[in-house]
Design a protein around this motif. Structure first.
Motif, PDB file in Angstrom:
ATOM      1  N   GLY A  86       2.054 -30.044  33.168  1.00 33.14           N
ATOM      2  CA  GLY A  86       1.625 -30.814  34.326  1.00 33.14           C
ATOM      3  C   GLY A  86       0.835 -32.067  33.990  1.00 33.14           C
ATOM      4  O   GLY A  86       0.146 -32.611  34.839  1.00 33.14           O
ATOM      5  N   VAL A  87       0.926 -32.531  32.752  1.00 33.22           N
ATOM      6  CA  VAL A  87       0.196 -33.728  32.326  1.00 33.22           C
ATOM      7  C   VAL A  87       1.189 -34.873  32.183  1.00 33.22           C
ATOM      8  O   VAL A  87       2.190 -34.748  31.478  1.00 33.22           O
ATOM      9  N   ASP A  88       0.911 -35.975  32.858  1.00 39.84           N
ATOM     10  CA  ASP A  88       1.765 -37.155  32.740  1.00 39.84           C
ATOM     11  C   ASP A  88       1.330 -37.944  31.512  1.00 39.84           C
ATOM     12  O   ASP A  88       0.244 -38.531  31.506  1.00 39.84           O
ATOM     13  N   PRO A  89       2.145 -37.970  30.453  1.00 39.13           N
ATOM     14  CA  PRO A  89       1.735 -38.672  29.232  1.00 39.13           C
ATOM     15  C   PRO A  89       1.443 -40.153  29.460  1.00 39.13           C
ATOM     16  O   PRO A  89       0.538 -40.710  28.843  1.00 39.13           O
ATOM     17  N   ALA A  90       2.183 -40.785  30.348  1.00 41.56           N
ATOM     18  CA  ALA A  90       1.967 -42.213  30.602  1.00 41.56           C
ATOM     19  C   ALA A  90       0.641 -42.466  31.308  1.00 41.56           C
ATOM     20  O   ALA A  90       0.120 -43.576  31.273  1.00 41.56           O
ATOM     21  N   GLY A  91       0.080 -41.449  31.928  1.00 39.00           N
ATOM     22  CA  GLY A  91      -1.166 -41.608  32.658  1.00 39.00           C
ATOM     23  C   GLY A  91      -2.415 -41.371  31.828  1.00 39.00           C
ATOM     24  O   GLY A  91      -3.526 -41.407  32.357  1.00 39.00           O
ATOM     25  N   CYS A  92      -2.259 -41.129  30.536  1.00 32.59           N
ATOM     26  CA  CYS A  92      -3.427 -40.904  29.677  1.00 32.59           C
ATOM     27  C   CYS A  92      -4.259 -42.175  29.570  1.00 32.59           C
ATOM     28  O   CYS A  92      -3.730 -43.284  29.606  1.00 32.59           O
ATOM     29  N   ASP A  93      -5.559 -42.000  29.423  1.00 29.91           N
ATOM     30  CA  ASP A  93      -6.463 -43.147  29.328  1.00 29.91           C
ATOM     31  C   ASP A  93      -6.293 -43.905  28.019  1.00 29.91           C
ATOM     32  O   ASP A  93      -6.471 -45.116  27.968  1.00 29.91           O
ATOM     33  N   LEU A  94      -5.979 -43.187  26.970  1.00 28.78           N
ATOM     34  CA  LEU A  94      -5.826 -43.799  25.655  1.00 28.78           C
ATOM     35  C   LEU A  94      -4.603 -43.194  24.988  1.00 28.78           C
ATOM     36  O   LEU A  94      -4.445 -41.973  24.969  1.00 28.78           O
ATOM     37  N   ILE A  95      -3.733 -44.045  24.482  1.00 23.67           N
ATOM     38  CA  ILE A  95      -2.558 -43.584  23.737  1.00 23.67           C
ATOM     39  C   ILE A  95      -2.594 -44.270  22.382  1.00 23.67           C
ATOM     40  O   ILE A  95      -2.683 -45.496  22.307  1.00 23.67           O
ATOM     41  N   MET A  96      -2.547 -43.465  21.323  1.00 24.65           N
ATOM     42  CA  MET A  96      -2.511 -44.033  19.978  1.00 24.65           C
ATOM     43  C   MET A  96      -1.509 -43.262  19.145  1.00 24.65           C
ATOM     44  O   MET A  96      -1.227 -42.099  19.421  1.00 24.65           O
ATOM     45  N   GLY A  97      -0.948 -43.939  18.163  1.00 26.40           N
ATOM     46  CA  GLY A  97       0.035 -43.269  17.339  1.00 26.40           C
ATOM     47  C   GLY A  97       0.241 -43.981  16.026  1.00 26.40           C
ATOM     48  O   GLY A  97      -0.166 -45.121  15.839  1.00 26.40           O
ATOM     49  N   THR A  98       0.875 -43.273  15.127  1.00 15.72           N
ATOM     50  CA  THR A  98       1.222 -43.804  13.819  1.00 15.72           C
ATOM     51  C   THR A  98       2.733 -43.869  13.716  1.00 15.72           C
ATOM     52  O   THR A  98       3.412 -42.907  14.062  1.00 15.72           O
ATOM     53  N   SER A  99       3.246 -44.978  13.263  1.00 16.37           N
ATOM     54  CA  SER A  99       4.674 -45.154  13.018  1.00 16.37           C
ATOM     55  C   SER A  99       5.480 -44.837  14.275  1.00 16.37           C
ATOM     56  O   SER A  99       5.368 -45.545  15.267  1.00 16.37           O
ATOM     57  N   ALA A 100       6.287 -43.783  14.250  1.00 15.23           N
ATOM     58  CA  ALA A 100       7.105 -43.442  15.422  1.00 15.23           C
ATOM     59  C   ALA A 100       6.227 -43.204  16.646  1.00 15.23           C
ATOM     60  O   ALA A 100       6.603 -43.550  17.766  1.00 15.23           O
ATOM     61  N   GLY A 101       5.051 -42.644  16.433  1.00 15.37           N
ATOM     62  CA  GLY A 101       4.134 -42.402  17.546  1.00 15.37           C
ATOM     63  C   GLY A 101       3.664 -43.683  18.201  1.00 15.37           C
ATOM     64  O   GLY A 101       3.475 -43.737  19.419  1.00 15.37           O
ATOM     65  N   SER A 102       3.490 -44.736  17.407  1.00 14.05           N
ATOM     66  CA  SER A 102       3.080 -46.008  17.998  1.00 14.05           C
ATOM     67  C   SER A 102       4.209 -46.614  18.824  1.00 14.05           C
ATOM     68  O   SER A 102       3.965 -47.243  19.851  1.00 14.05           O
ATOM     69  N   VAL A 103       5.445 -46.398  18.396  1.00 14.16           N
ATOM     70  CA  VAL A 103       6.593 -46.887  19.166  1.00 14.16           C
ATOM     71  C   VAL A 103       6.676 -46.139  20.498  1.00 14.16           C
ATOM     72  O   VAL A 103       6.852 -46.748  21.561  1.00 14.16           O
ATOM     73  N   ILE A 104       6.528 -44.819  20.444  1.00 15.23           N
ATOM     74  CA  ILE A 104       6.555 -44.020  21.672  1.00 15.23           C
ATOM     75  C   ILE A 104       5.410 -44.430  22.591  1.00 15.23           C
ATOM     76  O   ILE A 104       5.581 -44.563  23.806  1.00 15.23           O
ATOM     77  N   GLY A 105       4.222 -44.648  22.019  1.00 12.23           N
ATOM     78  CA  GLY A 105       3.084 -45.095  22.820  1.00 12.23           C
ATOM     79  C   GLY A 105       3.352 -46.428  23.494  1.00 12.23           C
ATOM     80  O   GLY A 105       2.994 -46.634  24.657  1.00 12.23           O
ATOM     81  N   ALA A 106       4.003 -47.339  22.776  1.00 13.46           N
ATOM     82  CA  ALA A 106       4.343 -48.639  23.364  1.00 13.46           C
ATOM     83  C   ALA A 106       5.340 -48.471  24.511  1.00 13.46           C
ATOM     84  O   ALA A 106       5.223 -49.132  25.550  1.00 13.46           O
ATOM     85  N   TYR A 107       6.317 -47.581  24.329  1.00 10.01           N
ATOM     86  CA  TYR A 107       7.255 -47.297  25.417  1.00 10.01           C
ATOM     87  C   TYR A 107       6.507 -46.768  26.641  1.00 10.01           C
ATOM     88  O   TYR A 107       6.762 -47.189  27.772  1.00 10.01           O
ATOM     89  N   LEU A 108       5.595 -45.825  26.424  1.00  8.43           N
ATOM     90  CA  LEU A 108       4.850 -45.250  27.550  1.00  8.43           C
ATOM     91  C   LEU A 108       4.025 -46.314  28.264  1.00  8.43           C
ATOM     92  O   LEU A 108       3.980 -46.354  29.493  1.00  8.43           O
ATOM     93  N   ARG A 109       3.365 -47.171  27.506  1.00 10.36           N
ATOM     94  CA  ARG A 109       2.529 -48.206  28.114  1.00 10.36           C
ATOM     95  C   ARG A 109       3.352 -49.294  28.801  1.00 10.36           C
ATOM     96  O   ARG A 109       2.852 -49.991  29.674  1.00 10.36           O
TER      97      ARG A 109
END
Length: 128
Positions: free
Chosen positions: A34-57
């Motif tokens: 029940g957590v919307d990942p795009a609604g998180c206050d802070l999204i950070m990631g490394t490599s693939a995670g940073s790409v996914i974070g950019a997509y979410l933002r």
């Protein structure tokens, strides 16, 4: 003065496999947790995670990422049955054609592993 606690999303690396892993994990987080990942206050990631974070933002949802991982997202190129079979064959085709090429790759891989694990000095190559 009251402090506000936010929600942070930390995403790891992993290349294309990591991106697919994150797509599934984030979809499960939303559907089951029940957590919307795009609604998180802070999204950070490394490599693939940073790409996914950019997509979410940038407005993508976990469902968009899931469809992208499955290859069914509207922005994905369309693949017919012949294309899928050709891609599958290409993935499992060896990168060598002769036993000599295989031996060369094996020696090269062993050298790279030895250098990284045991500090073997690099081989001096002749200058052209």
């Amino acid at each position: 003065m009251t402090s506000r606690r936010g929600v942070a999303l930390v995403l790891g690396a992993g290349g294309t496999v990591g991106m697919a892993y994150h797509a599934g994990s984030l979809r499960a987080l939303q559907l089951v947790g029940g957590v919307d990942p795009a609604g998180c206050d802070l999204i950070m990631g490394t490599s693939a995670g940073s790409v996914i974070g950019a997509y979410l933002r940038s407005g993508w949802t976990s469902e968009d990422l899931w469809q992208l991982a499955l290859g069914t997202h509207p922005t994905s190129p369309g693949y017919g049955p012949d294309d899928v079979e050709a891609r599958r064959r290409a993935i499992f085709t060896p990168a060598w054609r002769t036993p000599a090429e295989l031996a060369g790759r094996a020696v090269g891989s062993a050298y790279v592993i030895a250098r990284s694990m045991f500090g073997v000095p690099p081989v001096a190559l002749p200058r052209a």
